[in-house]
Scaffold this motif. Structure first.
Motif, PDB file in Angstrom:
ATOM      1  N   HIS A 174       0.834  -1.211   0.000  1.00  0.00           N
ATOM      2  CA  HIS A 174       0.000   0.000   0.000  1.00  0.00           C
ATOM      3  C   HIS A 174       0.870   1.264   0.000  1.00  0.00           C
ATOM      4  O   HIS A 174       0.586   2.224   0.710  1.00  0.00           O
ATOM      5  CB  HIS A 174      -0.954   0.024   1.191  1.00  0.00           C
ATOM      6  CG  HIS A 174      -1.884  -1.148   1.248  1.00  0.00           C
ATOM      7  ND1 HIS A 174      -2.839  -1.388   0.278  1.00  0.00           N
ATOM      8  CD2 HIS A 174      -1.987  -2.174   2.130  1.00  0.00           C
ATOM      9  CE1 HIS A 174      -3.498  -2.486   0.577  1.00  0.00           C
ATOM     10  NE2 HIS A 174      -2.997  -2.994   1.676  1.00  0.00           N
ATOM     11  N   ARG A 176       2.561   4.359  -2.264  1.00  0.00           N
ATOM     12  CA  ARG A 176       2.423   5.070  -3.526  1.00  0.00           C
ATOM     13  C   ARG A 176       3.535   6.112  -3.632  1.00  0.00           C
ATOM     14  O   ARG A 176       4.108   6.528  -2.634  1.00  0.00           O
ATOM     15  CB  ARG A 176       1.043   5.744  -3.615  1.00  0.00           C
ATOM     16  CG  ARG A 176      -0.117   4.740  -3.559  1.00  0.00           C
ATOM     17  CD  ARG A 176      -0.078   3.771  -4.716  1.00  0.00           C
ATOM     18  NE  ARG A 176      -1.147   2.802  -4.660  1.00  0.00           N
ATOM     19  CZ  ARG A 176      -1.052   1.608  -4.101  1.00  0.00           C
ATOM     20  NH1 ARG A 176       0.096   1.249  -3.536  1.00  0.00           N
ATOM     21  NH2 ARG A 176      -2.056   0.765  -4.101  1.00  0.00           N
ATOM     22  N   ASP A 187      -0.651  -0.446  -7.665  1.00  0.00           N
ATOM     23  CA  ASP A 187      -2.031  -0.922  -7.463  1.00  0.00           C
ATOM     24  C   ASP A 187      -2.188  -2.357  -7.947  1.00  0.00           C
ATOM     25  O   ASP A 187      -2.798  -3.201  -7.268  1.00  0.00           O
ATOM     26  CB  ASP A 187      -3.016  -0.010  -8.206  1.00  0.00           C
ATOM     27  CG  ASP A 187      -3.129   1.362  -7.559  1.00  0.00           C
ATOM     28  OD1 ASP A 187      -2.796   1.478  -6.365  1.00  0.00           O
ATOM     29  OD2 ASP A 187      -3.530   2.316  -8.247  1.00  0.00           O
ATOM     30  N   ASP A 190      -0.414  -4.723  -5.557  1.00  0.00           N
ATOM     31  CA  ASP A 190      -1.156  -4.902  -4.315  1.00  0.00           C
ATOM     32  C   ASP A 190      -2.394  -5.778  -4.538  1.00  0.00           C
ATOM     33  O   ASP A 190      -2.719  -6.631  -3.694  1.00  0.00           O
ATOM     34  CB  ASP A 190      -1.578  -3.542  -3.748  1.00  0.00           C
ATOM     35  CG  ASP A 190      -0.416  -2.803  -3.104  1.00  0.00           C
ATOM     36  OD1 ASP A 190       0.628  -3.447  -2.882  1.00  0.00           O
ATOM     37  OD2 ASP A 190      -0.536  -1.593  -2.843  1.00  0.00           O
ATOM     38  N   GLU A 194      -3.099  -9.347  -2.749  1.00  0.00           N
ATOM     39  CA  GLU A 194      -4.320  -9.701  -2.019  1.00  0.00           C
ATOM     40  C   GLU A 194      -4.941 -10.978  -2.571  1.00  0.00           C
ATOM     41  O   GLU A 194      -5.403 -11.828  -1.806  1.00  0.00           O
ATOM     42  CB  GLU A 194      -5.310  -8.538  -2.092  1.00  0.00           C
ATOM     43  CG  GLU A 194      -4.850  -7.308  -1.310  1.00  0.00           C
ATOM     44  CD  GLU A 194      -5.773  -6.120  -1.516  1.00  0.00           C
ATOM     45  OE1 GLU A 194      -6.717  -6.260  -2.336  1.00  0.00           O
ATOM     46  OE2 GLU A 194      -5.553  -5.081  -0.869  1.00  0.00           O
TER      47      GLU A 194
END
Length: 425
Positions: A174, A176, A187, A190, A194
């Protein structure tokens, strides 16, 4: 990458300096030369005007009188007809900047300035331009280094994140960086982390559920096979083999249910079935285990109930409750069937000490156990019950009473009846 960014930025700056710097040098050189020539022309014109005014007024004209009108670094020569030329200053050698202006009385004034002064001024200008160019190069290098670090460091972080994912660490960072393209890559990484984390969790959960759910049926199957090996009666062998085959079929159903729930725990294959058959099957399967520890398992309640669900899943839920009573309960275990509204309920209770009050509300959570067990069985049982639209609840903690609620009407048919009722109203 850092070196490439620095080199490319430096190359651009050098090209810009070369193009504009050379042009600026040429322009400045011409400007300085033109300015020096204009100064000499102006001084020659001014000096001619002074000589004219003195000739007209018949005033004395000499080098001493006119010396203050000529700059110290310049040379002036005044030629008056019929008189000896007047010289002011030292005549310069080498290249000079010269200007000659005639007067109205026939005189001629010449002013000269050594070109070395212009060369020195051009040199100073060139040094200033070179210093500015050097500062621009230094600033460009610093900016390029900063920009390179800003771009290269995030790429290094993203590479480390990808390497971490490849090594089996699916934790998203997370993080940036303020660069849209790099943030987009972050993004995606990540999201991938997940998804990988969910997949690994599902696999670990499947492995834990499988080991827990298959342990008891395999134990029961091995007991049947042991009985077959020690008996010489053909009828007994056939009976035990038939029961063993039925247990193998239930094991297959357990595996299929576990795989189905690992893909989508909401997926069920509910059908109408005879609840008595499932209860009877569980009693036959668990009686030897209870008999071996000096306990009994019995059933009571309403008979010939038809429920909606997956028979194999309902059997696994009851097996988990019965095993829980065997491991943590005491005395006789009772299975009681009843009806409440449009639901069939199977209650499983024993004569043990029950569940502590602080664990009652969390008994169906994974890893929650009152006696150092895995804490998986009841959680899996609840998932199996909910997959077919039922529910599993703890109705009482002391003595412990678990209730499995199953619908007595297929869901689709129930919805149709609800729609009909709404239409009639």
């Amino acid at each position: 990458m850092r070196r490439r960014l620095i080199n490319s930025t430096l190359a651009v700056v050098l090209v810009v300096i070369a193009v504009f710097g050379v042009s600026l040098v040429i322009v400045e050189t011409r400007t300085i030369s033109s300015s020096a020539q204009e100064r000499v022309d102006s001084e020659a014109l001014r000096l001619a005007s002074i000589v004219d005014s003195r000739l007209i007024s018949k005033e004395k004209i000499s080098g001493d009188i006119l010396r203050d009108q000529v700059a110290s670094d310049r040379y002036a020569r005044i030629e008056i007809p019929g008189r000896k030329p007047i010289q002011i200053g030292e005549r310069p050698g080498g290249q000079v900047i010269s200007a000659t202006r005639p007067g109205e009385q026939g005189e001629k004034v010449t002013v000269q300035e050594p070109k070395a002064a212009v060369t020195r001024e051009v040199g100073r200008t060139l040094l200033i331009i070179a210093a500015v160019a050097l500062l621009a190069i230094v600033a460009a290098v610093l900016l390029a280094v900063r920009q390179a670090n800003r771009l290269a460091s995030p790429l290094t972080d993203l590479a480390e994140t990808a390497e971490r994912l490849g090594s089996g660490d699916p934790r998203p960072r997370h993080k940036r960086y303020g660069v849209p393209e790099l943030d987009r890559v972050a993004d995606v990484l990540d999201s991938s982390a997940e998804r990988i984390g969910r997949m690994l969790t599902a696999e670990r959960r499947l492995a834990a559920d499988a080991s827990h759910q298959l342990r008891t049926p395999l134990t029961a199957l091995s007991m049947r096979l042991e009985e077959i090996t020690v008996t010489d009666e053909l009828d007994t062998v056939k009976e035990e083999a038939t029961i063993a085959l039925a247990q193998v079929e239930r094991l297959t159903d357990v595996v299929e249910r576990l795989l189905t729930n690992s893909r989508d725990p909401r997926t069920g294959s509910a059908v109408a079935f005879d609840l008595d058959e499932v209860v009877k099957q569980q009693l036959e399967e668990w009686r030897p285990a209870y008999r071996s520890v000096g306990r009994a398992i019995v059933s009571s309640g309403k008979r010939h109930l038809e429920a909606v669900g997956t028979p194999g899943a309902v059997a696994q839920v009851l097996a988990a409750l019965i095993e829980n009573s065997l491991m943590h309960g005491g005395g006789t275990v009772a299975l009681r069937t009843r009806v409440t509204g449009n639901q069939a309920v199977i209650e499983v209770t024993d004569e043990g000490p029950g569940v502590p009050a602080d664990l009652g509300a969390r008994i169906f959570e994974r890893t929650i156990s009152g006696r150092n067990s895995t804490g998986i069985g009841l959680a899996v049982a609840r998932d199996l019950a909910e997959a077919d639209g039922g529910r599993l609840e703890m109705l009482q903690t002391q003595p412990p009473v678990f209730g499995l609620f199953l619908s007595r009407t297929p869901l689709s048919r129930s919805r149709d009846h609800e729609a009909d009722d709404k239409t009639i109203r």
